[in-house]
Motif scaffolding. Structure first.
Motif, PDB file in Angstrom:
ATOM      1  N   TYR A  35      16.808  -6.894  -3.629  1.00  0.00           N
ATOM      2  CA  TYR A  35      16.667  -7.881  -2.574  1.00  0.00           C
ATOM      3  C   TYR A  35      16.365  -9.234  -3.195  1.00  0.00           C
ATOM      4  O   TYR A  35      15.773  -9.327  -4.278  1.00  0.00           O
ATOM      5  CB  TYR A  35      15.514  -7.514  -1.625  1.00  0.00           C
ATOM      6  N   GLN A  37      14.574 -13.086  -2.291  1.00  0.00           N
ATOM      7  CA  GLN A  37      13.692 -13.800  -1.373  1.00  0.00           C
ATOM      8  C   GLN A  37      13.631 -15.259  -1.791  1.00  0.00           C
ATOM      9  O   GLN A  37      13.123 -15.586  -2.866  1.00  0.00           O
ATOM     10  CB  GLN A  37      12.281 -13.207  -1.357  1.00  0.00           C
ATOM     11  N   GLY A  40       9.460 -18.945   0.993  1.00  0.00           N
ATOM     12  CA  GLY A  40       9.088 -19.076   2.400  1.00  0.00           C
ATOM     13  C   GLY A  40       9.956 -18.311   3.368  1.00  0.00           C
ATOM     14  O   GLY A  40       9.856 -18.507   4.581  1.00  0.00           O
ATOM     15  N   ARG A  41      10.809 -17.452   2.841  1.00  0.00           N
ATOM     16  CA  ARG A  41      11.742 -16.729   3.720  1.00  0.00           C
ATOM     17  C   ARG A  41      11.528 -15.220   3.603  1.00  0.00           C
ATOM     18  O   ARG A  41      10.808 -14.724   2.739  1.00  0.00           O
ATOM     19  CB  ARG A  41      13.180 -17.045   3.318  1.00  0.00           C
ATOM     20  N   GLY A  42      12.204 -14.482   4.472  1.00  0.00           N
ATOM     21  CA  GLY A  42      12.202 -13.036   4.376  1.00  0.00           C
ATOM     22  C   GLY A  42      13.148 -12.550   3.294  1.00  0.00           C
ATOM     23  O   GLY A  42      13.909 -13.325   2.720  1.00  0.00           O
ATOM     24  N   LEU A  43      13.091 -11.266   3.001  1.00  0.00           N
ATOM     25  CA  LEU A  43      13.950 -10.699   1.975  1.00  0.00           C
ATOM     26  C   LEU A  43      15.347 -10.457   2.524  1.00  0.00           C
ATOM     27  O   LEU A  43      15.521 -10.121   3.695  1.00  0.00           O
ATOM     28  CB  LEU A  43      13.376  -9.376   1.466  1.00  0.00           C
ATOM     29  N   HIS A  45      18.888  -8.291   1.668  1.00  0.00           N
ATOM     30  CA  HIS A  45      19.463  -7.206   0.874  1.00  0.00           C
ATOM     31  C   HIS A  45      20.664  -7.704   0.071  1.00  0.00           C
ATOM     32  O   HIS A  45      21.535  -8.408   0.606  1.00  0.00           O
ATOM     33  CB  HIS A  45      19.902  -6.079   1.812  1.00  0.00           C
ATOM     34  N   PHE A  88      13.662  -8.658  -6.006  1.00  0.00           N
ATOM     35  CA  PHE A  88      12.858  -7.438  -5.934  1.00  0.00           C
ATOM     36  C   PHE A  88      13.753  -6.206  -6.006  1.00  0.00           C
ATOM     37  O   PHE A  88      14.810  -6.165  -5.365  1.00  0.00           O
ATOM     38  CB  PHE A  88      12.083  -7.372  -4.619  1.00  0.00           C
ATOM     39  N   PHE A 104       8.585  -1.232  -3.101  1.00  0.00           N
ATOM     40  CA  PHE A 104       9.047  -2.448  -3.767  1.00  0.00           C
ATOM     41  C   PHE A 104       8.285  -2.726  -5.041  1.00  0.00           C
ATOM     42  O   PHE A 104       7.091  -2.428  -5.166  1.00  0.00           O
ATOM     43  CB  PHE A 104       8.868  -3.647  -2.826  1.00  0.00           C
ATOM     44  N   GLY A 105       8.980  -3.341  -5.984  1.00  0.00           N
ATOM     45  CA  GLY A 105       8.347  -3.865  -7.173  1.00  0.00           C
ATOM     46  C   GLY A 105       7.721  -5.217  -6.881  1.00  0.00           C
ATOM     47  O   GLY A 105       7.806  -5.732  -5.767  1.00  0.00           O
ATOM     48  N   GLN A 106       7.114  -5.797  -7.903  1.00  0.00           N
ATOM     49  CA  GLN A 106       6.416  -7.072  -7.719  1.00  0.00           C
ATOM     50  C   GLN A 106       7.339  -8.270  -7.837  1.00  0.00           C
ATOM     51  O   GLN A 106       6.948  -9.390  -7.541  1.00  0.00           O
ATOM     52  CB  GLN A 106       5.265  -7.182  -8.710  1.00  0.00           C
TER      53      GLN A 106
END
Lengths: 114, 113
Positions: A35, A37, A40-43, A45, A88, A104-106
């Motif tokens: 994913y 990002q 300031g936004r959503g993830l 795909h 991510f 999810f990873g960091q």
């Protein structure tokens, strides 16, 4: 504990260069997803690779999966400034529920300089 | 508008107050999820739902309550907010037949003072 561990934590490159990000996980998986990002936004795909696949392409993205090493790589070719974002990986555990829970990873922060 | 929306986008509240974060999706997706995103922890699953009236705990459910009376809505309530719940909260959904690709909302930035 987190399943997806990403490396590097941050990556800074010039426009036109390739960017490679790595993800490692601990247990058997059904699939692995990447994913993006933006700040300031959503993830969003990007791509999904199943456990029985080794490589997948989507435009400038190339994902590989090595289940023997429990690792995956995301390659972005010919990077652009617009690729600047956090990336991510997320794993869907094998033998899990049908709810589609992802771990999810960091993330890797990618900066592409014009 | 079609998609997945969250409200409010920003919220400041005081310790001990009850706060509800709203999530609405227009796709009629079966599955919905709540995550929190914190520096150093990535995204962590709080609760998820497979359908209306079916919810279950994720990795970090303590201090949160969810409900899902309608397929399109999945509110998240902090019953008594604590400073440790200061975070960015993301709602996501996925249709049963899309191999678990998730669609994310824009997020709610919550600050607990």
């Amino acid at each position: 504990s987190q399943q997806g561990e990403e490396d590097p934590q941050a990556l800074s490159i010039q426009e036109g260069e390739n960017a490679t990000m790595n993800c490692s996980y601990k247990t058997s998986i059904n699939n692995l997803q990447w994913y993006r990002q933006n700040s300031g936004r959503g993830l969003v795909h990007l791509i999904l690779i199943r456990s029985n696949e080794r490589e997948k392409h989507s435009g400038r993205l190339r994902v590989t999966l090595d289940t023997s090493k429990k690792s995956s790589s995301l390659l972005i070719t010919a990077s652009r400034a617009a690729d600047t974002a956090s990336y991510f990986c997320a794993v869907l555990h094998a033998g899990g529920t049908s709810y589609g829970k992802l771990t999810f990873g960091q993330g890797t922060i990618l900066t592409v300089h014009p | 508008d079609a998609g997945i929306t969250q409200s409010p986008r920003y919220k400041i509240t005081e310790t001990g107050r009850q706060v509800t974060l709203m999530c609405h999706q227009t796709w009629s997706h079966s599955y919905m999820f709540w995550y929190r995103q914190d520096l150093g922890h990535g995204l962590r699953l709080i609760y998820y739902s497979a359908a209306a009236d079916i919810t279950d705990k994720g990795e970090v459910p303590d201090g949160y309550v969810v409900s899902r009376s309608k397929t399109e809505n999945f509110p998240l309530t902090l019953e008594s907010a604590t400073r440790s719940q200061t975070s960015v909260y993301f709602c996501a959904s996925n249709p049963r037949d899309r191999a678990y690709e998730q669609y994310f909302g824009p997020g709610t930035r919550l600050t607990v003072t």
